[in-house]
Design an enzyme around this catalytic site. Structure first.
Site, PDB file in Angstrom:
ATOM      1  N   LYS A 128       0.853  -1.186   0.000  1.00  0.00           N
ATOM      2  CA  LYS A 128       0.000   0.000   0.000  1.00  0.00           C
ATOM      3  C   LYS A 128       0.894   1.244   0.000  1.00  0.00           C
ATOM      4  O   LYS A 128       1.925   1.274   0.678  1.00  0.00           O
ATOM      5  CB  LYS A 128      -0.905  -0.022   1.228  1.00  0.00           C
ATOM      6  CG  LYS A 128      -1.891   1.129   1.349  1.00  0.00           C
ATOM      7  CD  LYS A 128      -2.758   0.941   2.586  1.00  0.00           C
ATOM      8  CE  LYS A 128      -3.719   2.083   2.793  1.00  0.00           C
ATOM      9  NZ  LYS A 128      -4.560   1.879   4.006  1.00  0.00           N
ATOM     10  N   SER A 183      -9.848   0.341   7.425  1.00  0.00           N
ATOM     11  CA  SER A 183      -9.283   0.434   6.082  1.00  0.00           C
ATOM     12  C   SER A 183      -8.849  -0.878   5.462  1.00  0.00           C
ATOM     13  O   SER A 183      -8.518  -0.919   4.284  1.00  0.00           O
ATOM     14  CB  SER A 183      -8.100   1.406   6.078  1.00  0.00           C
ATOM     15  OG  SER A 183      -8.538   2.711   6.339  1.00  0.00           O
ATOM     16  N   SER A 191      -9.187   2.811   3.492  1.00  0.00           N
ATOM     17  CA  SER A 191      -8.221   3.461   2.605  1.00  0.00           C
ATOM     18  C   SER A 191      -7.373   2.480   1.804  1.00  0.00           C
ATOM     19  O   SER A 191      -6.563   2.886   0.982  1.00  0.00           O
ATOM     20  CB  SER A 191      -7.296   4.372   3.426  1.00  0.00           C
ATOM     21  OG  SER A 191      -6.546   3.622   4.362  1.00  0.00           O
TER      22      SER A 191
END
Length: 520
Positions: free
Chosen positions: A124, A224, A200
């Site tokens: 990520k 997330s 996210s």
């Protein structure tokens, strides 16, 4: 076996679909019809989880380079989903070529300590560092922030043999439950491109759902991992606070709210990756004891007493489709012999979420000030999303007392949930209070008042367990009438990841989801 026989076996593996036999046998469910993509290499790639890919590479049925090129081809062919923020293809090709040149005995020896050798993997683009590469945090102010070290977690991913070839999209600083940013644009849900993939870790979830990688790194500061997993029909587990290392620069993220792990299609991939990365690092002082997580998924859990929490902690309505999802999960658990009862802990929700706002904004400000020191210049307003710039200005006015009090509020909430889980083994709830929103609904580039109305539907259930530090997972057990996935959340006592994974494996076998895939 000579080279000719080995290459012939590999071609047979790639062309005939024999690789499907390596996949985890969890039963078969009706698969969605899928458009053929004959131009993409290695047709069976998307049917293999990380363990199956590693096995095929180790045994010489395909090379690490072939696996990598299959991942890259899908990332490029499905670029309209916009799951990939940064491409590290050349670095990954060098790693794959090195592994591909190894003989079978050498590969097998390395696999003893690196069980996922050669498996393509993505980080990520938030909160981790890979030496010599940029991590932007989804923010223009960090767009040229080259790391001078590997995060402890990245070190452990490399030691496991993963071949990191990309970073996935995230909203700026992970501050919303969708993956949209000025820097990289909109990340689309592979099940319906008009909808959000969640956030996210939306890029990670979209990449797995789109078949680019079998599992991808993700982080979770308020939901997330679990929210994108729910929206994209995948499995995602947020571990207990302190189980997975966050260092070396900061050993806790957002006053302990943030945790790191992966999003995957199979439960066993998540179990293995968590087992390989769990445990303290230099400087760690708190955290649960590492567990035998792979062993946990090989046997069904004991009879569990599960509290069903349906009511929105804010007292607002929960969308009927999310209630359908959690009630279906409850019925499935009961059919497996578990006991499900309506119950919920009594929490000071207003204080908790107010404290969360202080913690996340203060954490963002600390990151910005660290970057200002590195660059020798002050950050500008035009380098940030409007709502994040607003939060940064508020954070400048927070006091040390407010930060200390916020952590105390989290600790008291943790105590309440600990006591509640003395009566129950797990808490079952919706993941979100509404299904995946349309893109734009939770953008950070809009008035605060309109943002809050939609954002409050995203994380009222998930964020509780970031504040308390308990492990929680989203399990893909339900699809609505429009064919969009909606997960169910299970939370467990601190350090009880093995219980969650054992139940997840049992649910995966009872209601398999591996063949439910979006039409691309």
């Amino acid at each position: 076996m000579d080279a000719k026989q080995t290459n012939g076996g590999r071609r047979h593996f790639l062309k005939t679909g024999a690789a499907a036999g390596l996949a985890l046998k969890v039963g078969v469910t009706a698969a969605e019809p899928r458009a053929s993509t004959p131009a993409l290499p290695m047709p069976e790639y998307e049917k293999l989880d990380a363990l199956a890919l590693a096995s095929a590479i180790r045994e010489g049925r395909l090379t690490a380079l072939e696996a990598l090129e299959a991942a890259i081809a899908r990332a490029e062919a499905r670029s309209q989903i916009n799951a990939v923020a940064l491409r590290h293809f050349d670095l990954a090709r060098e790693n794959a070529q090195r592994l591909s040149r190894m003989g079978r005995a050498e590969r097998a020896a390395w696999a003893q300590t690196a069980p996922l050798a050669g498996v393509p993997f993505a980080l990520k683009d938030l909160g981790v560092a890979m030496k010599g590469t940029v991590t932007t945090q989804g923010c223009a102010f960090f767009k040229d922030a080259v790391a001078d070290h590997d995060s402890t977690l990245v070190q452990r991913y490399r030691a496991a043999g993963l071949n990191i070839f990309a970073k996935t999209t995230t909203p700026e600083f992970g501050q919303t439950a969708t993956t949209e940013s000025r820097l990289f644009g909109l990340t689309r849900n592979p099940w319906n491109l008009a909808y959000s993939a969640g956030g996210s870790s939306g890029g990670a979830a979209a990449a797995v759902a789109a078949g680019i990688v079998p599992a991808a790194h993700a982080s979770d500061g308020g939901g997330s991992i679990r929210i994108p997993s729910s929206h994209c029909g995948l499995f995602g587990l947020k571990p207990s606070r302190g189980l997975v290392p966050m260092g070396p620069k900061m050993l806790e993220g957002w006053l302990g709210l943030s945790a790191q792990n992966v999003i995957s299609r199979s439960v066993r991939d998540s179990a293995l990756l968590l087992q390989l990365t769990q445990g303290p690092e230099a400087g760690s002082r708190t955290g649960p004891q590492p567990g035998a997580l792979i062993d946990a998924i090989t046997r069904p859990p004991r009879r569990l007493r599960i509290a069903l929490m349906e009511q929105n902690p804010f007292g607002a309505p929960v969308h009927p489709e999310c209630l359908d999802a959690v009630r279906a999960a409850a019925r499935l658990c009961e059919s497996l012999g578990h006991v499900v009862e309506m119950a919920a802990p009594k929490l000071a929700i207003g204080e908790m979420f107010g404290s969360m706002g202080i913690a996340t904004a203060a954490g963002m400000l600390a990151s910005v000030r660290m970057r200002e020191k590195e660059t020798g210049r002050t950050a500008r307003e035009d380098e940030f999303e409007p709502l994040n710039w607003r939060s940064l200005q508020l954070a400048r006015g927070y006091s040390a007392e407010q930060a200390f009090t916020a952590r105390t509020v989290f600790d008291q909430a943790a105590r309440t949930v600990d006591l509640f889980l003395g009566e129950y083994d797990l808490i079952l709830s919706p993941v979100t209070a509404a299904p995946a929103p349309l893109l734009g609904a939770m953008s950070l580039d809009q008035p605060y008042e309109s943002f809050v109305k939609v954002a409050m539907t995203a994380s009222p259930f998930t964020a509780i367990f970031n504040m308390t530090g308990h492990p929680a997972m989203s399990v893909p057990l339900h699809w609505n009438g429009a064919g969009m996935p909606i997960g169910a959340q299970f939370a467990a006592p601190f350090g009880a990841e093995a219980t969650l994974l054992a139940l997840a494996a049992q649910l995966e076998q009872a209601a398999p989801w591996k063949d439910r895939r979006p039409v691309l």
